[in-house]
Design an enzyme around this catalytic site. Structure first.
Site, PDB file in Angstrom:
ATOM      1  N   GLU A   1      -6.140  -8.062   0.049  1.00 44.42           N
ATOM      2  CA  GLU A   1      -6.742  -7.810   1.358  1.00 44.42           C
ATOM      3  C   GLU A   1      -8.195  -7.422   1.167  1.00 44.42           C
ATOM      4  OE1 GLU A   1      -4.885  -4.932   4.007  1.00 44.42           O
ATOM      5  OE2 GLU A   1      -2.897  -5.758   3.592  1.00 44.42           O
TER       6      GLU A   1
ATOM      7  N   GLU B   1       0.790  -1.239   0.000  1.00 40.44           N
ATOM      8  CA  GLU B   1       0.000   0.000   0.000  1.00 40.44           C
ATOM      9  C   GLU B   1       0.820   1.287   0.000  1.00 40.44           C
ATOM     10  OE1 GLU B   1      -2.831  -0.300   3.211  1.00 40.44           O
ATOM     11  OE2 GLU B   1      -3.934  -1.906   2.227  1.00 40.44           O
TER      12      GLU B   1
HETATM   13  C1  FCB Z   1      -4.755  -2.152   5.414  1.00 38.90           C
HETATM   14  C2  FCB Z   1      -3.420  -2.592   5.960  1.00 38.90           C
HETATM   15  C3  FCB Z   1      -3.515  -3.629   7.055  1.00 38.90           C
HETATM   16  C4  FCB Z   1      -4.672  -3.376   7.965  1.00 38.90           C
HETATM   17  C5  FCB Z   1      -5.942  -3.170   7.184  1.00 38.90           C
HETATM   18  C6  FCB Z   1      -7.168  -2.970   8.013  1.00 38.90           C
HETATM   19  O1  FCB Z   1      -4.640  -0.866   4.914  1.00 38.90           O
HETATM   20  O2  FCB Z   1      -2.629  -3.119   4.932  1.00 38.90           O
HETATM   21  O3  FCB Z   1      -2.275  -3.649   7.720  1.00 38.90           O
HETATM   22  O4  FCB Z   1      -4.390  -2.291   8.769  1.00 38.90           O
HETATM   23  O5  FCB Z   1      -5.794  -2.079   6.335  1.00 38.90           O
END
Ligand code: FCB
Length: 441
Positions: free
Chosen positions: A352, A168
């Site tokens: 994610e 990210e």
């Molecule tokens: C993302 C992150 C992870 C966690 C989630 C909720 O941005 O990569 O580490 O904090 O959000």
């Protein structure tokens, strides 16, 4: 129960669980060096109850049991990250043998359980000595990061299924240098511009270093938030467009098009490092896949003040414990748009997706129906994209277990597995069981 199961997805579609080093390992164990998250957390006002990752889930000592949980759920793969400061306590120079051994054992433990190791090299815990030298503001970080890449991947790279350098880029830069919400907690437009460019350069250098080591399946992981204008006025549409360009398009454009969006360069241009255009040959070093992290959308409104002159407005949709609106449609739109406009035939992975809820243990079990609904709704959108021909090849849940949610401490629970942060007891939630049923069914 989830309404979908494995059979609803293409053959070889991969399901995984994701975590990151600082959020679970316990950074006070095993000779890890100080990181900028330790100093950020120790500064009053930055983190809920000033909590840090010193112990976290104690995954450092409990990883075998944790990986048993990943395997028993039926996941194919495990997305983890390597802590730069655990491997190189000073950020450069002499490696910490214990740190390298840890990732070596972790890797073998995944393979013993039939799990594909999917590594992220950097998930935010910058070694403090490098932060002292300016961290992401210093162009030299690209070289430091390439050196770290060689050290860690020189040890475990032969057994990785896939590797991405940086988790990210938006969070590493904008969230941490412009909004000041994450370490190093800066609010400075010049630091922001420099870090945004250097993170891209470091990504490219790490990819080149790993190609040099003969490692394949190299990718990049970006986070996305759908930008919804607060109303139909041209001002609101323009504000949302700029939010979209900064958040969702800047880093994708850098890696896949060798350019930055004009509207962002208009605001950041004078602050970008001299000669930034000359770095795109490194930044665009080809990758093999692209990862999308997706949680929510934001409703964007114009506001008074200097560039970027936009702000977030309250949205009408149901929200998670984070206060984030639940908007599964956005995941579909991003998968489609990424393939259509940036990556073409390249495999995409949802690296994610998940939600926080205020989960409690009652009579020994943990019931989290809202998480099951959230996962179900998002998986349906992934399936829709796959059915329409978008080359999406996998889906990873954030997160395996409750963990250190950065500036929000241990309060926000994202896990499929509940963690009691006093006893450290793990209790699989109802969502874990729903996943297990879907993956075996
Ligand atoms: C993302 C992150 C992870 C966690 C989630 C909720 O941005 O990569 O580490 O904090 O959000």
């Amino acid at each position: 129960m989830l309404s979908l199961n494995r059979a609803d997805f293409p053959k070889d579609f991969m399901f995984g669980a994701a975590t990151s080093s600082y959020q679970i390992e316990g950074h006070s164990f095993g000779g890890a060096g100080l990181t900028h998250w330790d100093s950020f957390a120790a500064t009053p006002g930055n983190v809920t109850r000033a909590e840090n990752g010193y112990r976290a889930c104690d995954h450092y000592h409990r990883f075998e049991d944790d990986l048993d949980l990943v395997a028993a759920a039926g996941f194919d793969s495990y997305r983890f990250s390597t802590s730069w400061a655990r491997v190189l306590p000073e950020g450069r120079g002499a490696p910490n043998p214990e740190g390298l051994d840890f990732y070596d054992r972790l890797t073998d433990a995944m393979l013993e359980r039939g799990l594909k190791p999917c590594a992220t090299l950097y998930h935010w815990e910058l070694p403090q000595p490098l932060a002292d030298l300016g961290g992401w503001r210093n162009r030299d970080i690209a070289g430091w990061f390439a050196d770290f890449t060689e050290v860690i991947m020189g040890r475990i790279g032969d057994r990785m299924y896939s590797v991405a350098p940086i988790n990210e880029p938006w969070c590493v830069t904008w969230l941490s240098h412009f909004l000041g919400h994450h370490a190093p907690g800066m609010r400075d437009i010049r630091a922001t511009a420099r870090s945004m460019h250097h993170v891209m350069l470091a990504h490219g250098r790490a990819i080149q270093a790993m190609r040099g080591l003969g490692i394949s399946k190299l990718g990049a992981v970006f986070n996305f938030e759908w930008a919804q204008p607060v109303n139909v006025s041209p001002e609101a549409v323009a504000a949302a467009d700029l939010y979209d360009a900064i958040y969702n398009r800047f880093f994708l454009s850098g890696v896949f098009k060798g350019e930055y969006p004009v509207s962002v360069v208009e605001g950041l241009g004078v602050h970008l490092p001299k000669g930034w255009r000359d770095d795109f040959d490194v930044i665009t070093t080809p990758v093999d896949w692209c990862g999308l992290n997706y949680y929510t959308r934001k409703v964007i409104a114009p506001c008074e003040g200097p560039w970027p002159a936009h702000t977030e407005a309250e949205g009408p949709l149901p929200k998670t414990q984070m206060g984030w609106e639940i908007y599964p449609e956005g995941l579909y739109k991003f998968l489609k748009r990424t393939a259509d406009e940036y990556t073409g035939e390249l495999p995409l992975y949802v690296t994610e997706n998940g939600m926080a809820s205020n989960d409690k243990i009652v009579d020994g079990s943990c019931f989290d129906p809202s998480r099951i609904d959230y996962i179900d709704a998002h998986l349906q959108r992934v399936k829709q994209a796959a059915d329409e021909g978008v080359p999406v090849k996998g889906y990873f849940l954030w997160s395996l277990m409750d963990n250190y949610e950065w500036a929000l401490g241990y309060e926000k629970r994202f896990g499929l597995v509940h963690v009691d942060f006093d006893s450290l007891k793990r209790t699989p939630k109802a969502s874990y069981e729903a996943i297990r049923a879907a993956l075996s069914g």
